[in-house]
Design an enzyme around this catalytic site. Structure first.
Site, PDB file in Angstrom:
ATOM      1  N   GLU A   1      -4.568   0.368  -9.211  1.00 34.96           N
ATOM      2  CA  GLU A   1      -2.833   1.172  -9.312  1.00 34.96           C
ATOM      3  C   GLU A   1      -1.280   0.599  -9.837  1.00 34.96           C
ATOM      4  OE1 GLU A   1      -2.751   5.399  -6.292  1.00 34.96           O
ATOM      5  OE2 GLU A   1      -2.151   3.281  -5.296  1.00 34.96           O
TER       6      GLU A   1
ATOM      7  N   ASN B   1      -4.033   6.001  -1.147  1.00 33.70           N
ATOM      8  CA  ASN B   1      -3.385   6.246   0.167  1.00 33.70           C
ATOM      9  C   ASN B   1      -3.239   7.571   0.530  1.00 33.70           C
ATOM     10  OD1 ASN B   1      -4.846   3.386   1.095  1.00 33.70           O
ATOM     11  ND2 ASN B   1      -2.774   2.647   0.272  1.00 33.70           N
TER      12      ASN B   1
ATOM     13  N   SER C   1       1.069  -1.281  -0.028  1.00 30.15           N
ATOM     14  CA  SER C   1       0.446   0.533   0.075  1.00 30.15           C
ATOM     15  C   SER C   1       1.261   1.483   0.103  1.00 30.15           C
ATOM     16  CB  SER C   1      -1.073  -0.171   1.187  1.00 30.15           C
ATOM     17  OG  SER C   1      -1.647  -1.125   1.732  1.00 30.15           O
TER      18      SER C   1
END
Ligand SMILES: NC(=O)c1ccc[n+]([C@@H]2O[C@H](COP(=O)([O-])OP(=O)(O)OC[C@H]3O[C@@H](n4cnc5c(N)ncnc54)[C@H](O)[C@@H]3O)[C@@H](O)[C@H]2O)c1
Length: 293
Positions: free
Chosen positions: A154, A192, A121
């Site tokens: 992504e 994020n 992430s």
């Protein structure tokens, strides 16, 4: 093009690993789902079965398709079973040293042309790639949670990622029926980088006594039209993962505005990690989630 992705290996059968296995199997890929713990694999396969059953009951596809997809998933606690995978996606915990260790263990088993991806992430793709034997065939493929539902993936190239790896990854994501957005390799990428400081700020709002868990979540659902409140979302993501991402932002961008809220640290230290441990900003052990503050 000679190289084709047919078999996908997944390392880590947690909430992300089972979602990735689910969508890959439905798209017709053979899947090898690997975890350290045999129990995790068992419960992950049961989760996939339950999630697919829900999709069948909604009429998204038939029982036959579900059966065929489940039959394509092979669970294993043996790293060597990843040796015939064309693409391996690492989806283990958000800790750099653990990911590095996984790569050093798995690389000797992989075919030279196999692509190695990480679902991290937040951690630098370039740095993770450098710890492998194949930085050119290494890439970030970052799925969103829950994988069967969320449309976005992504794609993040490291400095050494070659064009063929990037093109094959785009084709893979497209075949899953997902949409990709390309991010540069900066801490926490795009989603994020924007989302986690908002969640961290919600935790500060709780910590400073501005509002209760319920008030903060209601405020953002009804006042900003978010589908779920930020604290509910934090529980959903996993508070350990939220903390790790904030730490990567804080260290990577060296800016105090990313300082993880001490209350988030405290919840993680307590082992209250959100839904996956039945307790976080809400307690999920009863019939209905109950705020813990
Ligand atoms: N939770 C989210 O919302 C979310 C969203 C996008 C990306 N991610 C990323 O996906 C990754 C996994 O997150 P998660 O929420 O699924 O975590 P999780 O805690 O649910 O699952 C992690 C799994 O990895 C396994 N594991 C640990 N070390 C291993 C090893 N050496 N070999 C094999 N398996 C190992 C654990 O047993 C566990 O089953 C993290 O990098 C996280 O940042 C999470």
């Amino acid at each position: 093009m000679g190289f084709e992705i047919k078999r996908v290996g997944i390392i880590g059968a947690g909430q992300m690993g089972n979602g990735i296995a689910h969508v890959c199997a439905l798209a017709g890929y053979d899947v090898v789902l690997n975890d350290l713990e045999a129990d995790r694999i068992k419960s992950s396969l049961a989760t996939i079965n339950g999630n697919m059953a829900r999709q069948v009951s909604k009429g998204l596809y038939g029982e036959d398709e579900k059966k065929a997809a489940l039959a394509r998933i092979h669970g294993t606690d043996q790293t060597s079973d990843l040796s015939d995978a064309d693409l391996v996606i690492e989806a283990a915990v958000e800790k750099e040293e653990i990911k590095r260790k996984i790569f050093s263990t798995v690389c000797p088993f992989l075919k030279p042309e196999a692509i190695l991806a990480t679902n991290t992430s937040s951690i630098s793709i370039t740095r993770l790639a450098a710890s492998t034997d194949r930085p050119e065939r290494f890439i970030g493929i970052h799925f969103m949670n829950p994988v069967p539902i969320m449309q976005l993936v992504e794609l993040v190239r490291g400095i050494a990622t070659e064009d063929e790896t990037f093109e094959l990854s785009k084709g893979f994501v497209t075949r899953l029926g997902k949409t990709y957005a390309v991010s540069e390799d900066f801490p926490a990428f795009m989603v994020n980088r924007i989302l986690l400081p908002m969640i961290n700020e919600a935790i500060y709002t709780l910590y400073e006594g501005v509002g209760s868990v319920d008030a903060i979540d209601t405020a953002m659902r009804l006042g900003a039209n978010h589908p779920m409140g930020p604290l509910q979302l934090a529980d959903f993501i996993g508070l350990d993962t939220c903390l790790s991402i904030m730490q990567v932002l804080h260290e990577g961008l060296a800016d105090s505005k990313y300082r993880p809220c001490p209350l988030l640290v405290k919840y993680v230290e307590a082992g209250w990690l959100g839904r996956k441990t039945q307790r976080g900003f809400y307690d999920y052990r009863g019939e209905k989630p109950v705020p813990t503050r």
